[in-house]
Write a protein that holds these residues in place. Sequence first.
Motif, PDB file in Angstrom:
ATOM      1  N   UNK A 179       3.189  14.068  10.318  1.00 47.22           N
ATOM      2  CA  UNK A 179       3.729  13.288  11.437  1.00 47.22           C
ATOM      3  C   UNK A 179       2.942  12.008  11.647  1.00 47.22           C
ATOM      4  N   UNK A 180       1.603  12.113  11.636  1.00 46.09           N
ATOM      5  CA  UNK A 180       0.779  10.916  11.811  1.00 46.09           C
ATOM      6  C   UNK A 180       0.970   9.953  10.643  1.00 46.09           C
ATOM      7  N   UNK A 181       1.040  10.481   9.420  1.00 44.98           N
ATOM      8  CA  UNK A 181       1.208   9.622   8.255  1.00 44.98           C
ATOM      9  C   UNK A 181       2.562   8.918   8.273  1.00 44.98           C
ATOM     10  N   UNK A 224       0.814  -1.212   0.000  1.00 45.39           N
ATOM     11  CA  UNK A 224       0.000   0.000   0.000  1.00 45.39           C
ATOM     12  C   UNK A 224       0.845   1.257   0.000  1.00 45.39           C
ATOM     13  N   UNK A 225       0.165   2.367  -0.319  1.00 49.54           N
ATOM     14  CA  UNK A 225       0.750   3.702  -0.190  1.00 49.54           C
ATOM     15  C   UNK A 225      -0.323   4.643   0.309  1.00 49.54           C
ATOM     16  N   UNK A 226       0.083   5.586   1.143  1.00 50.25           N
ATOM     17  CA  UNK A 226      -0.788   6.688   1.553  1.00 50.25           C
ATOM     18  C   UNK A 226      -0.562   7.841   0.581  1.00 50.25           C
ATOM     19  N   UNK A 227      -1.653   8.372   0.012  1.00 52.09           N
ATOM     20  CA  UNK A 227      -1.563   9.533  -0.878  1.00 52.09           C
ATOM     21  C   UNK A 227      -2.217  10.713  -0.174  1.00 52.09           C
ATOM     22  N   UNK A 228      -1.392  11.709   0.189  1.00 55.99           N
ATOM     23  CA  UNK A 228      -1.842  12.820   1.023  1.00 55.99           C
ATOM     24  C   UNK A 228      -2.125  14.058   0.187  1.00 55.99           C
ATOM     25  N   UNK A 229      -3.096  14.838   0.659  1.00 56.08           N
ATOM     26  CA  UNK A 229      -3.413  16.129   0.054  1.00 56.08           C
ATOM     27  C   UNK A 229      -4.021  17.039   1.098  1.00 56.08           C
ATOM     28  N   UNK A 230      -4.202  18.309   0.754  1.00 57.80           N
ATOM     29  CA  UNK A 230      -4.865  19.252   1.644  1.00 57.80           C
ATOM     30  C   UNK A 230      -4.175  19.403   2.976  1.00 57.80           C
ATOM     31  N   UNK A 262       2.472   5.994  10.557  1.00 62.23           N
ATOM     32  CA  UNK A 262       1.762   4.883   9.929  1.00 62.23           C
ATOM     33  C   UNK A 262       2.663   4.166   8.925  1.00 62.23           C
ATOM     34  N   UNK A 263       3.355   4.951   8.109  1.00 60.45           N
ATOM     35  CA  UNK A 263       4.237   4.354   7.103  1.00 60.45           C
ATOM     36  C   UNK A 263       5.350   3.547   7.748  1.00 60.45           C
ATOM     37  N   UNK A 264       5.917   4.080   8.833  1.00 55.93           N
ATOM     38  CA  UNK A 264       7.003   3.369   9.508  1.00 55.93           C
ATOM     39  C   UNK A 264       6.521   2.054  10.114  1.00 55.93           C
ATOM     40  N   UNK A 265       5.284   2.055  10.595  1.00 46.98           N
ATOM     41  CA  UNK A 265       4.758   0.858  11.259  1.00 46.98           C
ATOM     42  C   UNK A 265       4.303  -0.210  10.278  1.00 46.98           C
ATOM     43  N   UNK A 266       3.925   0.195   9.071  1.00 51.30           N
ATOM     44  CA  UNK A 266       3.320  -0.761   8.138  1.00 51.30           C
ATOM     45  C   UNK A 266       4.168  -1.035   6.900  1.00 51.30           C
TER      46      UNK A 266
END
Length: 519
Positions: free
Chosen positions: A221-223, A206-212, A226-230
């Motif tokens: 920081x929260x993202x 997976x990937x998180x795609x951030x905006x706004x 999450x990325x480090x943990x998963x």
Amino acid sequence: MSDESEVLTGAEALMRTFVDAGVDVCFMNPGTSEMHFVAALDRVPAMRGVLTLFEGVATGAADGFGRIAGRPAAALLHLGPGLANGLANLHNARRARTPLVTVVGEHATFHQQFDAPLQSDIAALAGPVSGWVRTSSSVVGVGADASAAVEAALTPPGGVATLIVPADLSWSPGAAIGRPPGPRPLLSVDAMSVTGATTALRTTKSALLLGGAALREPGLTAAARIAAATGARLLCETFPARLERGAGLPAVERIAYLPELATQQLAGLDTLVLVGAAEPVTFFGYPDTPSRPAPTGCVTHVLARPGDDAVAALEALADDLGARDPAPVAPAGSLTDPTGALDVTSFAAAIAATLPENAIVVDEANTSGVAVPAATAGAPRHDLLTLTGGAIGQGPPVAVGAAIAGGDRPVLNLQADGSALYTMQAWWTQAREGLNVTTVLLNNRAYAILHHELSKVGAVAGGTRAKAMLTLTDPTPDYVHLARGMGLTAGRARTADDLVKLLRHAYTEPGPHLIEAVL
């Protein structure tokens, strides 16, 4: 605020309503139908009027102000043709979801029946770039209409609200100040979306795609936790409205503009978790190229839509995953001054080595700025504002608005030469307002991106007549003299050493500067 016995015109009531609602800057290029708004500036001193020489500068400056201030500025425009001149940067503002109020003067109601030369369908022009459009119908209601416009601009996910005011309503007495709009809360976190994202991140690539808002420090920081943990990748929109970055902040990878590179970035993903961002698509349709760069079969999962509380959604997801370790951040880079020839690599190194702390970087460098993101990853913390809607000519006016919203913060505009010619009138406004904007104009004497696009769409390249449509020579504009003619301090850099020296000088001397970087 006026006392109840004071008689207000529609223009005065509108301006006082705006000020009471926190809209206290108006970028304007007015005409006859807006003269009572201009006159009202002397009766409403809390409103700061900023004159621009072109409507596209007014709308772009209002966009830049809203991105940094987080609240609307107003753009005052003259009838339909004035609005039409400002549409390109309103398009960019809409794509950035910037809170912005556009006020457009209209002919007096009794005059509209005669189809005067400047008569047009203003509402039809405004519709495609506005989330809210209204034409005031009575002087009594102008203040309430102004309040509704501000409320619409601030309603998540934010955007452009356009209020059309006939001239006789602006000059007539009997108006009342509108009540300031109340706070507009972000939409709450959906528990099912959090659960679905947790499952996807634990079981798929997976990937998180951030905006706004997810691209500000709390969301990043929260993202990153999450990325480090998963093991998920951390991505953001190609052209974010506002991205906080630099040393001490989590690093995020922007999706590439070129479709072949974006396809490579996203290859192998099973799930794309959207957080305040839309699903990525290519900027144009190309022969034999998919419009979606994500691989076939990749599932998009929406954690937070634009307008949702993206930060709260990321924090809830981090808690659900047990991702409590500190977020990894970009280290401070070992930044050294480049020397020698000036090319895209040494240019990027010079920007990184000299960037002041807490700067605002307005990036419309386009092709010549390709090396800047990597070079500035470990530079001092800064905000990055990019070309959200792809309509060029955004950089100089957005820098105006960002500088006014940012107060003492230094503003750096990385500007391609071709797009600078669209809105270089903004330099005059920078000088008039005494703004601390440093423009680095990258002079490669061409619309360089179009050389790539010519071949990418399958057109036969190489003919002299075709090439002539993509160059900025015969004659080559003299940007130093153009900038000086508008009141800027200007110089030319032909080497990396020149550029470093001129940048350091510009950051220490008040007022606007232009540096022409000859590549």
